[in-house]
Design an enzyme around this catalytic site. Sequence first.
Site, PDB file in Angstrom:
ATOM      1  CG  HIS A 178       4.990  -5.118   8.613  1.00  0.00           C
ATOM      2  ND1 HIS A 178       4.670  -6.051   7.664  1.00  0.00           N
ATOM      3  CD2 HIS A 178       4.028  -4.159   8.539  1.00  0.00           C
ATOM      4  CE1 HIS A 178       3.562  -5.677   7.041  1.00  0.00           C
ATOM      5  NE2 HIS A 178       3.150  -4.530   7.545  1.00  0.00           N
ATOM      6  CG  ASP A 229      10.730  -3.385   6.999  1.00  0.00           C
ATOM      7  OD1 ASP A 229      10.542  -2.392   6.270  1.00  0.00           O
ATOM      8  OD2 ASP A 229       9.809  -4.026   7.532  1.00  0.00           O
ATOM      9  CD  GLN A 272       5.704   2.811   8.086  1.00  0.00           C
ATOM     10  OE1 GLN A 272       5.562   4.037   8.073  1.00  0.00           O
ATOM     11  NE2 GLN A 272       4.794   1.994   7.609  1.00  0.00           N
ATOM     12  CE  LYS A 281       4.174   0.791   3.951  1.00  0.00           C
ATOM     13  NZ  LYS A 281       3.017   0.493   4.783  1.00  0.00           N
ATOM     14  CB  CYS A 291       1.101  -6.134   9.586  1.00  0.00           C
ATOM     15  SG  CYS A 291      -0.202  -6.062   8.373  1.00  0.00           S
TER      16      CYS A 291
HETATM   17  N1  PMP Z   1       7.518  -3.229   6.917  1.00  0.00           N
HETATM   18  C1  PMP Z   1       6.967  -2.192   7.537  1.00  0.00           C
HETATM   19  C2  PMP Z   1       7.647  -1.592   8.739  1.00  0.00           C
HETATM   20  C3  PMP Z   1       5.774  -1.663   7.045  1.00  0.00           C
HETATM   21  O1  PMP Z   1       5.202  -0.633   7.658  1.00  0.00           O
HETATM   22  C4  PMP Z   1       5.172  -2.237   5.902  1.00  0.00           C
HETATM   23  C5  PMP Z   1       3.861  -1.715   5.351  1.00  0.00           C
HETATM   24  N2  PMP Z   1       2.860  -1.550   6.328  1.00  0.00           N
HETATM   25  C6  PMP Z   1       5.794  -3.318   5.298  1.00  0.00           C
HETATM   26  C7  PMP Z   1       6.976  -3.774   5.831  1.00  0.00           C
HETATM   27  C8  PMP Z   1       5.251  -3.974   4.090  1.00  0.00           C
HETATM   28  O2  PMP Z   1       5.273  -3.109   3.011  1.00  0.00           O
HETATM   29  P1  PMP Z   1       4.481  -3.460   1.673  1.00  0.00           P
HETATM   30  O3  PMP Z   1       3.104  -3.840   2.104  1.00  0.00           O
HETATM   31  O4  PMP Z   1       4.511  -2.188   0.897  1.00  0.00           O
HETATM   32  O5  PMP Z   1       5.200  -4.579   1.014  1.00  0.00           O
END
Ligand code: PMP
Length: 407
Positions: free
Chosen positions: A124, A201, A204, A227, A365
């Site tokens: 991401h 990270d 998910q 999430k 993203c």
């Molecule tokens: N990493 C991953 C794999 C994600 O799916 C997301 C959220 N789409 C993020 C990081 C970022 O998370 P947040 O927007 O809650 O900070």
Amino acid sequence: PRTFDAAALRRDFPILQQEVNGHPLVYLDNAATTQKPEAVIEAIAHYYRHDNANVHRGAHALSDRATAAFEQARETVSRFINSPEACQVIWVRGTTEAINLVAHSWGRSNLGPGDKVLVSWLEHHSDIVPWQLVCAATGAEVVPIPITPEGDIDMAALDTLLDERVKLVAVNHVSNALGTVNPVQEIAAKAHAVGARILVDGAQATAHCPVDVQALDCDFYAFSGHKLYGPTGIGALWGRRELLDAMPPFLGGGEMIETVSFEGTTFNTLPFKFEAGTPNIADAIGLATAIDYLGGIDMTAAAEHELGLLAQSLELAKGVEGLRRIGAPKESVGIFSFVLDGVHPSDLGMLLDQQGIAVRTGHHCTQPLMAHYQVPGTVRASYALYNTADDVERLFAGIHKAVRLFR
Ligand code: PMP
């Protein structure tokens, strides 16, 4: 835990009991954010109705109650990820802030010219851009880890990239775009063998896989409450104790200090050293409530149920000409990412929305990943514990309608 029944659990989520555009809502955008059970909504309201005060400083009953609930929430998160100590859990706004904290604090004091940060092609943007920023500031370099055509990390390629110049490996536990579950434990062992650290990270992962930071043997683990059926604006960074102790503060301000003077300031102990300013008390309590709620559910059965919905999707996809799944990871969660010949992802998203079906379309993203697959974006249905076979059928009815309309 009670026996798993998605249709029954769905009733715990008030937002799902509505019609959108004249149809009962089918919510399949859970990788973007999950819905919140009544218990979480109620816990936040209860906190503001009865206990709201600032934490750690008041000499009054409300402040004591708020502090106790806030620190209990930290204990809940700590147990949830099997942290050795609760002080290794730092409250942050979410995964993005957690990674930026590590990039700034650990990165600026541990990276220098010639050093490398390995980041997978699955990442991401929030696990790419902070490393690019800190590398630009320190003279280190971001090096991508290749993936296989199926969307798994290429472990042989990782082996060839790992050498003593690598200071950090940053990978997600689960990919938000493809659903890949990465072999984090194996990657951690490889990273450690060359003296590198590993940041995971976990944005998910927490809602779908058991997370045990000690078993994974990672150095940092980041995740977001929203999430995980919890509120937005709260998440956690977990770190190895000796690393967190050695790291300089990220943000300066109240709460994070021991003493302040113009001659010099000393910093608070963990976790407060990294928690400048008034924290997000209500949502920390909300997140702990979400974790407690999930504690009453057989989460292994939930994960199997979600994979069942993915299997159903793959079966129904065979009946749609020109539908191509993007990625086919060895191990995955219930994420179905696809493109449809002759139909732009955003047009399909709009048409599904008109039928009350919420999916995500676009690059998720993960622009490097989309470039890798040479697609501008995908349509993504991401399943949660409250989705049902009926939801998947509604999705495919919508896809067939789009095919008739757009082709
Ligand atoms: N990493 C991953 C794999 C994600 O799916 C997301 C959220 N789409 C993020 C990081 C970022 O998370 P947040 O927007 O809650 O900070």
